[in-house]
Design an enzyme around this catalytic site. Structure first.
Site, PDB file in Angstrom:
ATOM      1  N   ARG A 170      -4.258   5.916  -1.836  1.00  0.00           N
ATOM      2  CA  ARG A 170      -5.238   5.183  -1.015  1.00  0.00           C
ATOM      3  C   ARG A 170      -6.410   4.813  -1.900  1.00  0.00           C
ATOM      4  O   ARG A 170      -6.745   5.495  -2.864  1.00  0.00           O
ATOM      5  CB  ARG A 170      -5.717   6.077   0.141  1.00  0.00           C
ATOM      6  N   GLY A 171      -7.051   3.720  -1.585  1.00  0.00           N
ATOM      7  CA  GLY A 171      -8.121   3.196  -2.429  1.00  0.00           C
ATOM      8  C   GLY A 171      -9.292   4.127  -2.624  1.00  0.00           C
ATOM      9  O   GLY A 171     -10.052   4.004  -3.589  1.00  0.00           O
ATOM     10  N   ASP A 172      -9.461   5.120  -1.699  1.00  0.00           N
ATOM     11  CA  ASP A 172     -10.616   6.006  -1.819  1.00  0.00           C
ATOM     12  C   ASP A 172     -10.510   6.954  -3.016  1.00  0.00           C
ATOM     13  O   ASP A 172     -11.494   7.604  -3.375  1.00  0.00           O
ATOM     14  CB  ASP A 172     -10.822   6.810  -0.526  1.00  0.00           C
ATOM     15  N   THR A 173      -9.319   7.017  -3.636  1.00  0.00           N
ATOM     16  CA  THR A 173      -9.163   7.867  -4.835  1.00  0.00           C
ATOM     17  C   THR A 173      -9.060   7.025  -6.112  1.00  0.00           C
ATOM     18  O   THR A 173      -8.910   7.584  -7.207  1.00  0.00           O
ATOM     19  CB  THR A 173      -7.891   8.739  -4.730  1.00  0.00           C
ATOM     20  N   ARG A 174      -9.128   5.714  -5.959  1.00  0.00           N
ATOM     21  CA  ARG A 174      -8.869   4.824  -7.082  1.00  0.00           C
ATOM     22  C   ARG A 174      -9.793   5.084  -8.272  1.00  0.00           C
ATOM     23  O   ARG A 174      -9.356   5.107  -9.411  1.00  0.00           O
ATOM     24  CB  ARG A 174      -9.006   3.368  -6.644  1.00  0.00           C
ATOM     25  N   GLY A 214      -1.999 -13.910  -6.201  1.00  0.00           N
ATOM     26  CA  GLY A 214      -1.351 -14.990  -5.488  1.00  0.00           C
ATOM     27  C   GLY A 214       0.110 -14.732  -5.168  1.00  0.00           C
ATOM     28  O   GLY A 214       0.702 -15.475  -4.399  1.00  0.00           O
ATOM     29  N   GLU A 265       4.813   2.006   1.881  1.00  0.00           N
ATOM     30  CA  GLU A 265       5.231   2.480   0.556  1.00  0.00           C
ATOM     31  C   GLU A 265       5.940   3.830   0.691  1.00  0.00           C
ATOM     32  O   GLU A 265       6.987   4.067   0.086  1.00  0.00           O
ATOM     33  CB  GLU A 265       4.019   2.648  -0.375  1.00  0.00           C
TER      34      GLU A 265
END
Length: 819
Positions: A12-16, A44, A78
């Protein structure tokens, strides 16, 4: 599907920008190829298909569960795909619980419960979506139950290191077998792994991989690198060190080392002292794995090799070179010499390239002789196989003929690199071996090359180090393609004009040159070992070859007038030389060895005496027309004189006493020899004397038994009754042959040894030290003779033992009667 990535990470993006970013960095440092959606996907393009392919194309799947993971339908899709991979393909999946309790994930409680409540509320009117949500729940439960890592409340750095180590271990297990397109590599890879001492962590261990061009050195190192490098803190594979050094000097190699190990692409340091200091400072505490490929000069790694301690303990270094000497100088503890493929592996590799399968169509079986042309060289096999792929049988047959004439340029260009790096004299040695001496005895080849002034001891060592030749069972061997390379180099400027070649080795080319009486000012060396049956050549053409340094002719039929021979000749071997003397205009002041066995010579010269200041060996054996020898004052440096079987020779000139350097004198079966001049006593260096069967009058004077330097004496086949007491004075004697002395009645006292002479390399055909008595029917007191013989032998053994000589002595006692 072939794996494109080592690892796919679902997160998830919060761990990126924290844990996940650190994990990706650790993977990169350890060489683990990882899919990352924000760097691998082009803007794109549809995300879903690319992600699905990435999941399917990864060896290992990692899911980082965080508090907000289940709130993303993208992450859950995913995860559903990952769960499918577990069921269908059995891929390994590792869960990481970043800031969430594993039980919350399994049971979908806490934040996960809230997330699913929102999904169900959102999709409550869509039955298909609701079924999808149910699959997400099942996937979460199953994946969360797998073994992984709970990193909550733990130091992230240590946990990330543990994760990376486990991933590496799993990847290693998956790649323990080699890719199918690599053949014959498993055993070499395992042997090199043993040489690397992978379990040792105490010091820096350096090994070398050596072999000829195209044999697979880089391929082996690449396999090892892929298999092992992940276990190290830092690693790098520096390709073509030679080119980097040539273009940028030593600083280029050092910068490459830092770029790859520290992942610093913008290193701006341009001063060698500063960059070496940086290497020492940054790598001294790191376990590194380094491969230096294509090192062809010591200078390229000289400073690093002098300071391997700059690397951390447990580091491993592989240096790849064609030159064994370079590897030793760069402090390689062990050197692995890559061997050619055997027939089975050669065939397997060839079939993969020529047919893209492991079998061959029956129509092509007769054409497999084309594979022998490659002789086990992987590069040659690959090029040949690729060239023949898709061609019909007629094209194969045509190619078989053509490839023999014109080896693939790719192969030759690869092999030529080693040749072009040689010094001029080393090139001459390489070309002589390629044209003349492949498969010949090392001792013989060195002798001929030494006569030519080529310093073969060092030159041959260089060729061995550069993997251009090998020595096996005392034979010098050169790979067929290297032999062909050498011959092509000789021919390259005038391939169809042999009169312009520096060397002639093909009888058809030699015959064409001789028959057409061509001008051959380019010829430096001719070696022909087989005669063309029924062909008679005109000797006049040889007279025109004014730059010959080497001439070896076996059993050739000549007629006409040999007016001259090259004054540059240094080695002349002519079996069955047909003329009665050497040309009167021949000025052999450069000649080192003159070997004319079975010749028609009556006397060496007619008219003016010719000085042979450099001549060391003269062999006129079995020249049955030889009547007399010239004055030996013209050959002051002669070391070996062989006149065996010269049955018409009646006299040895008394000037033989001038030969102060003569070591070997062979007069065996010179049956017409009336006497031996007493000046022989002046031969202060004579070690070997063979008078076997040379005269019935030999017992009239045994003065030769007073030669103090004599080590080997052959008196077999003569009619003397006794031997002189002076024999016991030959304190260096280690070999005495009395075979077939039918009139011999008793043995004299044998010499007493206090030391043994320095052992020379014994020429082929010369027997071991000892006493040989056979077919001596009148020899009495047999038991006494046996006792004397074995006592003498025992004494030699004792002296040898007390002298602490490193090499063994082999003795032979032969006291027997003819049955």
């Amino acid at each position: 599907m072939r794996s494109k990535y080592d690892v796919f990470v679902s997160f998830r993006g919060d761990t990126r920008n924290n844990f996940t970013d650190h994990l990706f960095g650790a993977f990169k440092r350890r060489g683990i190829v990882t899919f990352r959606d924000d760097t691998k996907l082009k803007k794109g393009e549809p995300l879903a298909p690319e992600l699905l392919q990435a999941i399917e194309g990864s060896r290992i799947l990692i899911v980082i569960f965080s508090k907000n993971y289940a709130s993303s339908t993208w992450c859950l899709r995913e995860l559903e795909k990952i769960f499918d991979c577990i069921q269908v393909t059995g891929k390994r999946v590792f869960p990481i619980f970043y800031d969430v309790d594993p039980s919350e994930v399994r049971k979908q409680s806490g934040d996960f419960k809230n997330a699913f409540d929102n999904h169900e509320e959102r999709f409550k009117h869509d039955s298909c979506k609701m079924m999808e949500v149910q699959r997400w729940r099942e996937a979460l439960t199953q994946v969360a139950n797998l073994s992984g890592w709970d990193v909550r409340y733990k130091p992230q750095y240590a946990e990330i290191e543990n994760i990376v180590d486990e991933i590496i271990s799993t990847l290693d297990h998956k790649v323990s077998s080699l890719p199918p397109d690599l053949v014959g590599m498993q055993s070499p890879v395992e042997e090199i792994e043993k040489l690397l001492l992978l379990s040792s962590v105490d010091d820096v261990h350096v090994i070398g991989i050596c072999g000829m061009g195209g044999i697979g050195k880089t391929t082996l190192a690449t396999v090892l690198y892929d298999r092992i490098s992940h276990h190290y803190d830092a690693f790098c594979f520096i390709s073509d060190v030679s080119k980097i050094y040539r273009d940028h000097g030593p600083i280029g190699v050092h910068k490459q080392l830092l770029h790859q190990t520290l992942h610093d692409e913008n290193l701006q340091i341009c001063e060698l002292p500063k960059i070496t200091n940086l290497i020492q400072r940054r790598l001294c505490h790191e376990r590194v794995f380094i491969v230096f490929d294509n090192v062809d000069q010591i200078e390229q790694l000289e400073e690093l090799a002098a300071n391997w301690e700059w690397l951390g303990a447990g580091s491993k270094v592989i240096i790849i070179s064609r030159d064994d000497h370079i590897l030793r100088m760069l402090k390689a503890y062990e050197v692995y010499n890559v061997q050619l493929l055997n027939w089975d592996n050669s065939l397997e590799l060839f079939l993969k390239k020529a047919f893209r399968c492991d079998d061959i169509t029956s129509d092509y079986e007769d054409c497999l002789t084309i594979l022998k042309h490659a002789n086990g060289l992987p590069l040659a096999i690959k090029v040949l196989g690729s060239f023949l792929f898709g061609r019909d049988i007629s094209e194969w047959k045509s190619a078989l003929s053509r490839l023999r004439e014109n080896p693939s340029k790719d192969i030759m260009n690869m092999l030529r690199l080693s040749f072009d790096g040689l010094e001029e004299m080393e090139k001459e040695i390489f070309l002589d071996i390629a044209c003349f001496f492949n498969g010949n005895k090392e001792q013989y080849v060195k002798k001929v090359l030494n006569c030519c002034g080529f310093h073969p001891d060092s030159g041959i060592r260089v060729l061995i180090d550069k993997s251009l030749i090998t020595i096996s069972n005392n034979l010098i061997e050169m790979h067929d393609l290297l032999e062909e390379l050498g011959r092509k180099i000789v021919q390259e400027n005038s391939p169809k004009e042999p009169q312009k070649w520096s060397r002639l080795w093909l009888d058809k080319c030699f015959y064409n040159v001789m028959l057409e009486n061509m001008e051959t000012e380019y010829a430096e060396a001719i070696v022909l070992r087989c005669a063309k049956e029924g062909e008679i050549l005109m000797a006049e053409t040889l007279s025109k070859m004014s730059h010959l340094r080497l001439l070896v002719l076996n059993d050739m039929s000549f007629q006409g007038n040999l007016k001259n021979l090259s004054n540059e000749l240094k080695y002349l071997f002519w079996d069955k030389y047909p003329f009665m003397s050497l040309p009167s205009s021949f000025r052999p002041h450069n000649l080192v060895e003159l070997i004319l066995p079975h010749s028609g010579i009556k006397q060496l010269w007619e008219g003016t005496k010719q000085p042979l200041q450099n001549l060391k060996c003269m062999d006129l054996s079995h020249s049955t027309n030889l009547i007399k020898m010239p004055c030996f004052g013209e050959v002051p440096n002669l070391e070996s004189l062989i006149l065996e079987g010269c049955t018409k020779l009646e006299k040895i000139d008394s000037s033989i006493g001038l030969l102060k350097k003569l070591i070997l004198l062979n007069l065996k079966n010179c049956k017409s020899l009336a006497c031996i001049p007493k000046s022989i006593l002046d031969l202060c260096s004579l070690e070997y004397l063979n008078l076997s069967g040379c005269s019935k009058e030999l017992d009239k004077g045994f003065f030769y038994c007073l030669l103090p330097s004599l080590q080997r004496l052959n008196l077999g086949g003569n009619d003397f009754v006794t031997l002189p007491c002076s024999l016991k004075e030959l304190c260096n004697l280690v070999y005495l042959n009395l075979e077939h002395c039918k009139q011999l009645k008793c043995l004299p006292e044998l010499p007493v040894h206090t030391c043994l002479p320095i052992r020379r390399e014994v020429p082929w055909g010369i027997r071991r030290p000892g006493l040989y008595i056979f077919n001596c029917p009148k020899l009495g007191e047999r038991e006494r003779c046996c006792s004397m013989t074995f006592s003498w032998m025992r004494q030699m053994l004792q002296v040898h033992t007390h002298s602490f000589l490193p090499s063994p002595i082999y003795l032979h006692a032969c006291v027997r009667e003819k049955k």
